[in-house]
Design a protein around this motif. Structure first.
Motif, short mmCIF file in Angstrom:
data_model
loop_
_atom_site.label_atom_id
_atom_site.label_comp_id
_atom_site.label_asym_id
_atom_site.label_seq_id
_atom_site.Cartn_x
_atom_site.Cartn_y
_atom_site.Cartn_z
N TYR A 117 0.83 -1.21 0.00
CA TYR A 117 0.00 0.00 0.00
C TYR A 117 0.86 1.26 0.00
O TYR A 117 0.53 2.27 -0.63
CB TYR A 117 -0.94 0.00 1.21
N GLY B 199 -3.35 -0.70 -6.19
CA GLY B 199 -3.83 -0.88 -4.84
C GLY B 199 -4.86 -2.00 -4.74
O GLY B 199 -4.91 -2.73 -3.75
N LEU C 188 -8.82 3.45 -4.11
CA LEU C 188 -7.66 2.64 -4.46
C LEU C 188 -7.38 2.75 -5.95
O LEU C 188 -8.29 2.76 -6.78
CB LEU C 188 -7.88 1.17 -4.08
N SER C 189 -6.12 2.76 -6.26
CA SER C 189 -5.70 2.70 -7.65
C SER C 189 -5.74 1.25 -8.12
O SER C 189 -6.05 0.34 -7.35
CB SER C 189 -4.29 3.27 -7.80
N GLU D 218 0.06 3.33 -3.18
CA GLU D 218 -0.82 4.46 -2.90
C GLU D 218 -0.10 5.66 -2.30
O GLU D 218 -0.66 6.76 -2.28
CB GLU D 218 -1.94 4.00 -1.97
#
Length: 377
Positions: A39, A75, A71-72, A43
């Motif tokens: 993370y 992620g 979240l991407s 992120e």
């Protein structure tokens, strides 16, 4: 009284299952840290948010508004891998902890703590056997606030002793290893109160061989057993039947004399045994001096009730044994000694007084004193 501890059993080497059980918690810790790092890299969150995201993901608490950020794609990949890994690692970790409990790991951990505490005990009494006689002995010692360790093999008696707040070593008292664990070299006395004479004889033989200076008291059920216990090295042998009969007979004839010690219990007076050194050099000027010359009573305020002559050495006692015959010779007690009575090495002085008076009496004896034992009142 010491804080009660759970009983212990002889040591066993840790099982492979117990050693492997620690791999699952280690895997869980690695998964948590790997997820937090994922993370952090994907992120850019601070470590607090990273670990919080890992926690709510693995614990399946679910996400709520404000708990997480959007979240991407990377992620989401981290979250997916974290969930899949958590399904495996968390379940294995729970099973591993249960396995540790089943394998007795936590019990052995308590045992090691108990043994560590046991090695710190000094000047305590070792009580072998917690039957009817053992319970009475424990009650008397508890009233005197004497540190006590019970050695018992029976599970029910062990639980009964623990309910009383006593420290219990669950082991065979006839084994040398058990007596060493109980602190035979650091105790003030050992009491063998096992149910049968043979077991008490084994305990006395083992204890005397390992600790020649330890005070040994044993229970016997017959005159023959008493002779053998004394030959084995017991300092004092007590037969409950003989002692009970004598007490009942004496109560019928001299009730006040029998209850004298009970009357002292609430009076603030105590009775102690002062054992003089067997080395004349330790006595110094006290050696051969009379009670009138020393003025121990007037200087301390304590009263010398009796003087016991020196006990025979172990070799002398063994010489009294001839075939199947054993000549039991006990030193005679000199009650109410006169002012012309002289002190000698190895004598035992039975003295009564308040705690302050007895403390002063101890200081007056100085280096001549070998040990002091409190008689139960």
């Amino acid at each position: 009284m010491p804080k009660p501890f759970r009983s212990i059993v002889p040591r066993r080497p840790p099982s492979r299952r117990a050693r492997k059980s620690w791999r699952a918690p280690l895997s869980l810790a690695m998964l948590v840290n790997a997820g937090a790092i994922g993370y952090h890299l994907s992120e850019g969150w601070d470590w607090g948010d990273c670990y919080w995201m890992v926690l709510i993901t693995l614990s399946t608490l679910g996400f709520s508004d404000g708990d997480t950020q959007t979240l991407s794609a990377s992620g989401r990949v981290v979250t997916t891998l974290l969930i899949l890994g958590g399904l495996v690692v968390v379940q294995i970790s729970i099973q591993a902890v249960l396995g540790l409990s089943e394998s007795g790991y936590f019990r052995r951990l308590r045992e090691r703590r108990f043994r560590s505490w046991l090695s710190t005990m000094h000047n305590h009494v070792i009580l072998c056997g917690y039957g009817r006689i053992g319970r009475e002995i424990a009650e008397q010692l508890a009233r005197e606030n004497v540190p006590l360790l019970v050695v018992e093999m029976d599970a029910e008696r062990r639980e009964a002793a623990e309910e009383r707040g006593l420290a219990v070593l669950m082991a065979d008292a006839t084994l040398d290893e058990t007596l060493l664990d109980a602190g035979i070299h650091r105790c003030r006395a050992l009491v063998a109160a096992l149910p049968n004479n043979a077991s008490n004889l084994y305990v006395v033989l083992s204890a005397r061989g390992m600790a020649p200076n330890c005070r040994l008291i044993a229970r016997s059920d017959s005159e023959e057993a008493e002779r053998k216990l004394r030959l084995a090295g017991a300092d004092q042998v007590v037969s409950p039947y003989v002692s009970g009969g004598r007490t009942m007979a004496a109560t019928a004839l001299r009730p006040l004399a029998v209850t004298f010690m009970d009357l002292l219990a609430g009076s603030g007076c105590e009775v102690e045994e002062f054992l003089l050194s067997s080395d004349p050099a330790d006595l110094g000027s006290l050696n051969g001096a009379s009670l009138a010359e020393l003025q121990l009573g007037s200087r301390s305020g304590a009263l010398v009730l009796a003087i016991v002559p020196p006990q025979p050495a172990a070799n002398d006692v063994q010489r009294q044994y001839r075939g199947s015959q054993y000549s039991q010779q006990r030193p005679e007690l000199l009650a109410n000694p006169g002012s012309d009575t002289r002190l000698a090495p190895g004598q035992m002085l039975v003295v009564m007084g308040s705690q302050e008076q007895l403390d002063l009496f101890t200081r007056l004896l100085g280096t001549a004193l070998k040990s002091v034992d409190v008689m139960s009142t």
